[in-house]
Design an enzyme around this catalytic site. Structure first.
Site, short mmCIF file in Angstrom:
data_model
loop_
_atom_site.label_atom_id
_atom_site.label_comp_id
_atom_site.label_asym_id
_atom_site.label_seq_id
_atom_site.Cartn_x
_atom_site.Cartn_y
_atom_site.Cartn_z
N GLU A 171 -9.69 0.55 -3.01
CA GLU A 171 -10.74 -0.10 -2.21
C GLU A 171 -11.28 0.81 -1.09
O GLU A 171 -12.39 0.62 -0.61
CB GLU A 171 -10.24 -1.42 -1.62
CG GLU A 171 -9.09 -1.25 -0.65
CD GLU A 171 -8.51 -2.58 -0.16
OE1 GLU A 171 -9.24 -3.57 -0.07
OE2 GLU A 171 -7.30 -2.60 0.14
N ASP A 231 0.81 -1.23 0.00
CA ASP A 231 0.00 0.00 0.00
C ASP A 231 0.85 1.28 0.00
O ASP A 231 0.33 2.36 -0.25
CB ASP A 231 -0.91 0.03 1.24
CG ASP A 231 -1.90 -1.11 1.24
OD1 ASP A 231 -2.07 -1.75 0.20
OD2 ASP A 231 -2.51 -1.36 2.30
O1 F6P Z 1 -2.33 -3.81 3.94
C1 F6P Z 1 -2.13 -4.61 2.86
C2 F6P Z 1 -3.41 -5.12 2.28
O2 F6P Z 1 -3.05 -5.84 1.13
C3 F6P Z 1 -4.48 -4.08 1.99
O3 F6P Z 1 -4.25 -3.36 0.82
C4 F6P Z 1 -5.72 -4.92 1.95
O4 F6P Z 1 -6.86 -4.16 2.24
C5 F6P Z 1 -5.47 -5.91 3.03
O5 F6P Z 1 -4.07 -6.02 3.17
C6 F6P Z 1 -6.05 -7.28 2.76
O6 F6P Z 1 -5.85 -8.06 3.89
P1 F6P Z 1 -6.19 -9.63 3.96
O7 F6P Z 1 -5.10 -10.34 3.25
O8 F6P Z 1 -6.21 -9.92 5.41
O9 F6P Z 1 -7.51 -9.82 3.27
#
Ligand code: F6P
Length: 354
Positions: A238, A143
């Site tokens: 998102e 991110d």
């Molecule tokens: O923080 C990194 C990230 O990839 C975000 O962009 C995303 O919202 C989140 O992690 C997704 O997390 P998980 O793998 O727990 O669904």
């Protein structure tokens, strides 16, 4: 007995983690009195009974810099400050096991810890540091939302993946005279959206830093689609959300929400939504990320040697430096809406919905 340095990878995975691990081990191998061990699944490996740890030597890290993911495994669940313990009545309760974990590290002769992770992991690093742990942070997140570092490794690879996807969507959008909405990761910050929108030539880019006005998005669409002919590519982070007060900021479904808003406001062109999701987190790191991760790994171990604890490795103006962990976790690194890149994007006609 050799001094031990413990390495852990925490939070969501990210291309380049293995390159950091390899660089730490390679640099440490030059020091006769040090050895590197890894904790499996962030610090959970230390907290488990029996412990799950792995000796990291030159052989075990050979060639791993080209592999995505992390050979140590990772998680954003549990950890030293919230470890689930079954209570007498059979229920589970999260307990603080940080002191216990530090005792275990002492028992293992761990003299330093390198914690590779994003915002959540560095908050844990800071708390452990305040308890006396000799800890160094290495920033990691696709991110790019960690402060005090120009980039985090993994972000450029994620941008590459998103741009490649957008290139593909542009051709199908053009063939079908459609609107395509591509949702990318970025809950707090719109870095991946902004970079892939510019690189891939999107018409609209919606990011959390700029709440969007659906009428402005419609206006941009109407310039491109005339009498049913034409196409539009939209990249949405998102975490992006409409500026109307009755809409809640949300973490999932931004693309679908935008499609529904467009349809409700009378857009008749076919709309398709593609959610890139975890494709952005996986795969082979691009060369830039392997290089940055390698620099971070070497620097982290050199900070161990210098006892420069409580700091995080960072990239600033092409230099690899050390910054206090507590300053990096104060706030998110958000897209500056007045930055040159946002201005460039506006100059080539990208609409931010404002
Ligand atoms: O923080 C990194 C990230 O990839 C975000 O962009 C995303 O919202 C989140 O992690 C997704 O997390 P998980 O793998 O727990 O669904």
């Amino acid at each position: 007995m050799k001094k031990r340095c413990l390495v852990a990878t925490g939070g969501g995975d990210c291309p380049g983690l293995n390159a950091v691990i390899r660089a730490i081990v390679k640099r440490a191998s030059k020091e006769k009195n040090w050895e590197i061990i890894g904790s499996i699944d962030a610090f959970n490996g230390i907290l488990q009974d029996p412990m799950e740890i792995k000796t990291l030597d030159l052989q075990s890290v050979a060639g791993i810099h080209v592999r995505g993911g992390t050979i140590l495994g990772t998680t954003n669940k549990n950890g030293p400050f919230a470890w689930p313990v079954q209570q007498k009545d059979g229920t589970w309760k999260d307990e603080d096991r940080s002191a216990d974990m530090l005792r275990k590290l002492e028992f293992l002769n761990v003299q330093a810890v390198i914690n590779i992770g994003g915002d959540g992991s560095q908050k844990i690093s800071q708390r452990l540091y305040e308890m006396g742990c000799n800890i160094i942070g290495v920033p990691k997140t696709i991110d790019n939302d960690l402060c005090l570092t120009d980039y985090t490794f993994g972000f450029p690879t994620a941008v590459e993946t998103a741009t490649e996807a957008l290139d593909k969507l542009v051709t199908t959008a053009a063939s079908h005279n459609r609107i395509f909405i591509m949702e990318v990761m970025g809950r707090e910050a719109g870095w991946i959206a902004l970079h892939s929108a510019v690189a891939g030539g999107a018409e609209v880019c919606l990011i959390p830093e700029i709440p969007y006005d659906i009428e402005k998005v419609k206006k941009r669409i109407s310039k491109r689609i005339i009498n049913g002919r034409g196409f539009v590519n939209i990249v949405i982070a998102e975490g992006a959300f409409p500026k109307e007060e009755n809409y809640q900021k949300h973490t999932h479904g931004a693309g679908i929400q935008l499609m529904n808003l467009l349809k409700d406001s009378g857009v008749e062109t076919d709309i398709r939504v593609t959610i890139l999701g975890h494709l952005q987190r996986g795969g082979i790191p691009i060369a830039f990320d392997r290089i940055l991760a390698t620099q971070f790994g070497v620097k982290a171990f050199e900070m161990v040697l210098k006892k420069d604890f409580g700091k995080m490795v960072a990239l600033r103006d092409k230099k690899i430096i050390a910054v206090p962990i507590d300053e990096t976790i104060e706030k998110y690194n958000l897209v500056n809406v007045n930055s040159d890149l946002v201005k460039t994007a506006r100059s080539i006609g990208i609409c931010f919905g404002d």
